[in-house]
Design a protein around this motif. Sequence first.
Motif, PDB file in Angstrom:
ATOM      1  N   SER A  14      16.033   0.540  -1.547  1.00 38.45           N
ATOM      2  CA  SER A  14      15.855  -0.544  -0.584  1.00 38.45           C
ATOM      3  C   SER A  14      14.461  -0.510   0.032  1.00 38.45           C
ATOM      4  CB  SER A  14      16.914  -0.446   0.520  1.00 38.45           C
ATOM      5  OG  SER A  14      18.214  -0.624  -0.002  1.00 38.45           O
ATOM      6  N   ALA A  15      13.989   0.690   0.383  1.00 34.04           N
ATOM      7  CA  ALA A  15      12.649   0.810   0.967  1.00 34.04           C
ATOM      8  C   ALA A  15      11.577   0.408  -0.036  1.00 34.04           C
ATOM      9  CB  ALA A  15      12.417   2.242   1.450  1.00 34.04           C
ATOM     10  N   ALA A  16      11.771   0.793  -1.292  1.00 35.42           N
ATOM     11  CA  ALA A  16      10.798   0.423  -2.325  1.00 35.42           C
ATOM     12  C   ALA A  16      10.771  -1.085  -2.529  1.00 35.42           C
ATOM     13  CB  ALA A  16      11.136   1.139  -3.635  1.00 35.42           C
ATOM     14  N   LEU A  17      11.942  -1.715  -2.547  1.00 33.19           N
ATOM     15  CA  LEU A  17      11.989  -3.163  -2.739  1.00 33.19           C
ATOM     16  C   LEU A  17      11.403  -3.890  -1.538  1.00 33.19           C
ATOM     17  CD1 LEU A  17      12.814  -5.342  -4.730  1.00 33.19           C
ATOM     18  CD2 LEU A  17      15.092  -5.352  -3.706  1.00 33.19           C
ATOM     19  N   ALA A  18      11.586  -3.344  -0.351  1.00 39.79           N
ATOM     20  CA  ALA A  18      10.982  -3.940   0.844  1.00 39.79           C
ATOM     21  C   ALA A  18       9.457  -3.881   0.758  1.00 39.79           C
ATOM     22  CB  ALA A  18      11.484  -3.219   2.096  1.00 39.79           C
ATOM     23  N   TRP A  19       8.924  -2.771   0.252  1.00 43.92           N
ATOM     24  CA  TRP A  19       7.464  -2.663   0.081  1.00 43.92           C
ATOM     25  C   TRP A  19       6.975  -3.701  -0.915  1.00 43.92           C
ATOM     26  CZ3 TRP A  19       4.105  -1.759  -3.966  1.00 43.92           C
ATOM     27  CH2 TRP A  19       2.796  -1.401  -3.631  1.00 43.92           C
ATOM     28  N   LEU A  20       7.678  -3.865  -2.011  1.00 42.12           N
ATOM     29  CA  LEU A  20       7.281  -4.855  -3.015  1.00 42.12           C
ATOM     30  C   LEU A  20       7.305  -6.259  -2.432  1.00 42.12           C
ATOM     31  CD1 LEU A  20       9.330  -3.380  -5.983  1.00 42.12           C
ATOM     32  CD2 LEU A  20       6.833  -3.397  -5.817  1.00 42.12           C
ATOM     33  N   SER A  21       8.310  -6.541  -1.628  1.00 44.25           N
ATOM     34  CA  SER A  21       8.397  -7.859  -1.000  1.00 44.25           C
ATOM     35  C   SER A  21       7.240  -8.080  -0.036  1.00 44.25           C
ATOM     36  CB  SER A  21       9.743  -7.987  -0.265  1.00 44.25           C
ATOM     37  OG  SER A  21       9.902  -9.277   0.270  1.00 44.25           O
ATOM     38  N   ALA A  22       6.906  -7.040   0.734  1.00 48.70           N
ATOM     39  CA  ALA A  22       5.800  -7.158   1.680  1.00 48.70           C
ATOM     40  C   ALA A  22       4.460  -7.308   0.974  1.00 48.70           C
ATOM     41  CB  ALA A  22       5.777  -5.937   2.603  1.00 48.70           C
ATOM     42  N   ARG A  23       4.357  -6.776  -0.228  1.00 49.10           N
ATOM     43  CA  ARG A  23       3.094  -6.831  -0.972  1.00 49.10           C
ATOM     44  C   ARG A  23       3.117  -7.884  -2.077  1.00 49.10           C
ATOM     45  NH1 ARG A  23      -0.031  -2.134  -0.225  1.00 49.10           N
ATOM     46  NH2 ARG A  23      -1.606  -3.310  -1.380  1.00 49.10           N
ATOM     47  N   ASP A  69      19.767 -10.349  -3.460  1.00 51.66           N
ATOM     48  CA  ASP A  69      19.064 -11.523  -2.934  1.00 51.66           C
ATOM     49  C   ASP A  69      17.559 -11.301  -2.884  1.00 51.66           C
ATOM     50  OD1 ASP A  69      21.312 -13.048  -2.651  1.00 51.66           O
ATOM     51  OD2 ASP A  69      21.621 -12.570  -0.527  1.00 51.66           O
ATOM     52  N   ARG A  70      17.151 -10.127  -2.432  1.00 52.76           N
ATOM     53  CA  ARG A  70      15.709  -9.886  -2.326  1.00 52.76           C
ATOM     54  C   ARG A  70      15.053  -9.866  -3.696  1.00 52.76           C
ATOM     55  NH1 ARG A  70      13.426  -5.728   1.981  1.00 52.76           N
ATOM     56  NH2 ARG A  70      13.424  -7.644   3.201  1.00 52.76           N
ATOM     57  N   ALA A  71      15.719  -9.296  -4.683  1.00 52.87           N
ATOM     58  CA  ALA A  71      15.191  -9.303  -6.048  1.00 52.87           C
ATOM     59  C   ALA A  71      15.104 -10.725  -6.572  1.00 52.87           C
ATOM     60  CB  ALA A  71      16.055  -8.442  -6.959  1.00 52.87           C
ATOM     61  N   GLY A  72      16.108 -11.549  -6.247  1.00 51.90           N
ATOM     62  CA  GLY A  72      16.086 -12.937  -6.682  1.00 51.90           C
ATOM     63  C   GLY A  72      14.928 -13.706  -6.077  1.00 51.90           C
ATOM     64  N   GLU A  73      14.628 -13.454  -4.827  1.00 47.62           N
ATOM     65  CA  GLU A  73      13.503 -14.124  -4.173  1.00 47.62           C
ATOM     66  C   GLU A  73      12.179 -13.759  -4.858  1.00 47.62           C
ATOM     67  OE1 GLU A  73      13.802 -12.817  -0.183  1.00 47.62           O
ATOM     68  OE2 GLU A  73      15.600 -14.007   0.283  1.00 47.62           O
ATOM     69  N   LEU A  74      12.029 -12.499  -5.206  1.00 45.58           N
ATOM     70  CA  LEU A  74      10.797 -12.072  -5.871  1.00 45.58           C
ATOM     71  C   LEU A  74      10.703 -12.626  -7.288  1.00 45.58           C
ATOM     72  CD1 LEU A  74      10.507  -8.380  -4.612  1.00 45.58           C
ATOM     73  CD2 LEU A  74       8.994 -10.296  -4.046  1.00 45.58           C
ATOM     74  N   ASP A 262       6.131   6.442   4.023  1.00 46.82           N
ATOM     75  CA  ASP A 262       6.967   5.800   5.034  1.00 46.82           C
ATOM     76  C   ASP A 262       7.106   4.303   4.773  1.00 46.82           C
ATOM     77  OD1 ASP A 262       7.293   8.210   6.319  1.00 46.82           O
ATOM     78  OD2 ASP A 262       5.721   7.840   7.811  1.00 46.82           O
ATOM     79  N   SER A 263       6.113   3.716   4.114  1.00 44.87           N
ATOM     80  CA  SER A 263       6.149   2.285   3.814  1.00 44.87           C
ATOM     81  C   SER A 263       7.188   1.935   2.756  1.00 44.87           C
ATOM     82  CB  SER A 263       4.776   1.821   3.322  1.00 44.87           C
ATOM     83  OG  SER A 263       4.478   2.437   2.065  1.00 44.87           O
ATOM     84  N   GLY A 264       7.665   2.939   2.023  1.00 46.33           N
ATOM     85  CA  GLY A 264       8.576   2.710   0.912  1.00 46.33           C
ATOM     86  C   GLY A 264       7.904   2.836  -0.435  1.00 46.33           C
ATOM     87  N   ALA A 265       6.573   2.860  -0.459  1.00 51.29           N
ATOM     88  CA  ALA A 265       5.838   2.972  -1.713  1.00 51.29           C
ATOM     89  C   ALA A 265       5.982   4.372  -2.306  1.00 51.29           C
ATOM     90  CB  ALA A 265       4.360   2.667  -1.495  1.00 51.29           C
ATOM     91  N   LEU A 266       6.028   4.421  -3.633  1.00 53.13           N
ATOM     92  CA  LEU A 266       6.084   5.695  -4.348  1.00 53.13           C
ATOM     93  C   LEU A 266       4.822   5.824  -5.181  1.00 53.13           C
ATOM     94  CD1 LEU A 266       7.939   8.167  -5.124  1.00 53.13           C
ATOM     95  CD2 LEU A 266       8.573   6.832  -7.149  1.00 53.13           C
ATOM     96  N   PRO A 267       4.036   6.887  -5.012  1.00 49.84           N
ATOM     97  CA  PRO A 267       2.822   7.045  -5.826  1.00 49.84           C
ATOM     98  C   PRO A 267       3.174   7.339  -7.276  1.00 49.84           C
ATOM     99  CG  PRO A 267       3.203   9.034  -4.546  1.00 49.84           C
ATOM    100  CD  PRO A 267       4.238   8.034  -4.091  1.00 49.84           C
ATOM    101  N   GLU A 268       2.272   6.999  -8.180  1.00 52.92           N
ATOM    102  CA  GLU A 268       2.513   7.285  -9.591  1.00 52.92           C
ATOM    103  C   GLU A 268       2.679   8.776  -9.822  1.00 52.92           C
ATOM    104  OE1 GLU A 268      -0.533   5.574 -11.982  1.00 52.92           O
ATOM    105  OE2 GLU A 268       0.181   3.518 -11.702  1.00 52.92           O
ATOM    106  N   GLU A 269       1.861   9.562  -9.155  1.00 49.37           N
ATOM    107  CA  GLU A 269       1.986  11.012  -9.239  1.00 49.37           C
ATOM    108  C   GLU A 269       1.587  11.605  -7.908  1.00 49.37           C
ATOM    109  OE1 GLU A 269      -1.475  12.872 -11.601  1.00 49.37           O
ATOM    110  OE2 GLU A 269      -1.107  10.952 -12.569  1.00 49.37           O
ATOM    111  N   GLU A 270       2.010  12.826  -7.683  1.00 53.24           N
ATOM    112  CA  GLU A 270       1.783  13.468  -6.401  1.00 53.24           C
ATOM    113  C   GLU A 270       0.285  13.626  -6.137  1.00 53.24           C
ATOM    114  OE1 GLU A 270       2.765  15.054  -2.742  1.00 53.24           O
ATOM    115  OE2 GLU A 270       3.991  13.981  -4.216  1.00 53.24           O
ATOM    116  N   PRO A 271      -0.224  13.085  -5.030  1.00 53.67           N
ATOM    117  CA  PRO A 271      -1.655  13.216  -4.723  1.00 53.67           C
ATOM    118  C   PRO A 271      -1.997  14.633  -4.277  1.00 53.67           C
ATOM    119  CG  PRO A 271      -0.530  12.103  -2.934  1.00 53.67           C
ATOM    120  CD  PRO A 271       0.491  12.287  -4.022  1.00 53.67           C
ATOM    121  N   GLU A 272      -3.250  14.953  -4.409  1.00 52.34           N
ATOM    122  CA  GLU A 272      -3.702  16.267  -3.943  1.00 52.34           C
ATOM    123  C   GLU A 272      -3.548  16.350  -2.428  1.00 52.34           C
ATOM    124  OE1 GLU A 272      -7.582  17.255  -5.229  1.00 52.34           O
ATOM    125  OE2 GLU A 272      -7.135  17.022  -7.374  1.00 52.34           O
ATOM    126  N   ARG A 273      -3.207  17.518  -1.960  1.00 54.69           N
ATOM    127  CA  ARG A 273      -3.039  17.727  -0.522  1.00 54.69           C
ATOM    128  C   ARG A 273      -4.276  18.375   0.080  1.00 54.69           C
ATOM    129  NH1 ARG A 273       2.170  17.068   1.409  1.00 54.69           N
ATOM    130  NH2 ARG A 273       3.710  16.590  -0.219  1.00 54.69           N
TER     131      ARG A 273
END
Length: 331
Positions: A14-23, A69-74, A262-273
């Motif tokens: 749900s968080a990932a789909l919300a990020w996609l909708s926002a972007r 519904d959110r997927a349908g809107e996108l 926190d935005s719901g986005a998932l990086p392609e791979e773990e970034p360096e810390r």
Amino acid sequence: MTAVDVREIRETGSAALAWLSARRGDFALGDDALTAEGQVNSTWKPLGELAQVCSSVRLRTPPSDPLHDRAGELLDFAWRQTGHGEMFLSLQRLEPFATYPLEVYSVFAAAGLRHPGYEAAAATVARGRGWRLTEQEPTRRLGVLRAERRSGIQRPEDPAQVLRATWLGGLAEPWAFERSAGYSLTHVVFHLTDWGRDPDGVPPDLAGYLADWLPPWLDTCLDAGLWDLGCELLVVAASLPEPPDPALLRDSWTRIAAARYDSGALPEEEPERGADGTRGPEPDFLHCYHSTLMAVFAAAVTLARLTGDGGPDGHRSGTPLRRRGGQGAAR
């Protein structure tokens, strides 16, 4: 028995789909979408992938699910970006033997969004030797053949023969697995199952091979922080005849959930810390949109498999995941 945390999977999806909708604006086609200088990988590819995942999510979720519904809107947004299919005709004139316009268009066609004029033009080109003799890697060719069938184009080329020339179809030695092989095998499964429309699409020998080797491959990818590929492998796990191991699912989704921003986005791979162990800022759109899409897709197919709910059209999702002894769906 390790229970699967359905809430964690749903929250991540749900968080990932919300990020996609926002972007969604970042998926919009710009003026360069129909120019010779336009970059397909930053225009048509993201839009097509958005449409494909949203179409699949709608297929695997009931209308009562907010994800539906959110997927349908996108999906509707993506179709409008193409001028309700009119832009595919323009692409056809600009690049008559390019396959990517048909591959993207077929996503909409499979969802019931069609443009008869483009389909007629594409079918004319597909009858030519130039189209038939286009040189492509087997995995890509399998996808093109699927796109043709979705769009009503019938040619005699045998997908089963193409399948056996892929890394997965040839049953490559499992220790030969690495990142490029991983993306190849996941997309072979996506094409075989038509992105969730054909749960019986994986041949028995391939299903058995994947049942044996997918768990260590998935664990290796997640250990390496390859979140994008990890989510694709989770889709494959939920697409096999035998339900995935609950302990594997719980561990995998806990790691995916911890990797998202926190935005719901998932990086392609773990970034360096940094030296203090903290992660840097969220990657730019092009470096997290696909992995975020895959998180949504993986969540939708996993939830459908856990519950046995095949979505709004009664589509079968395969054997639900059950506790040992048949005590009902795991939670």
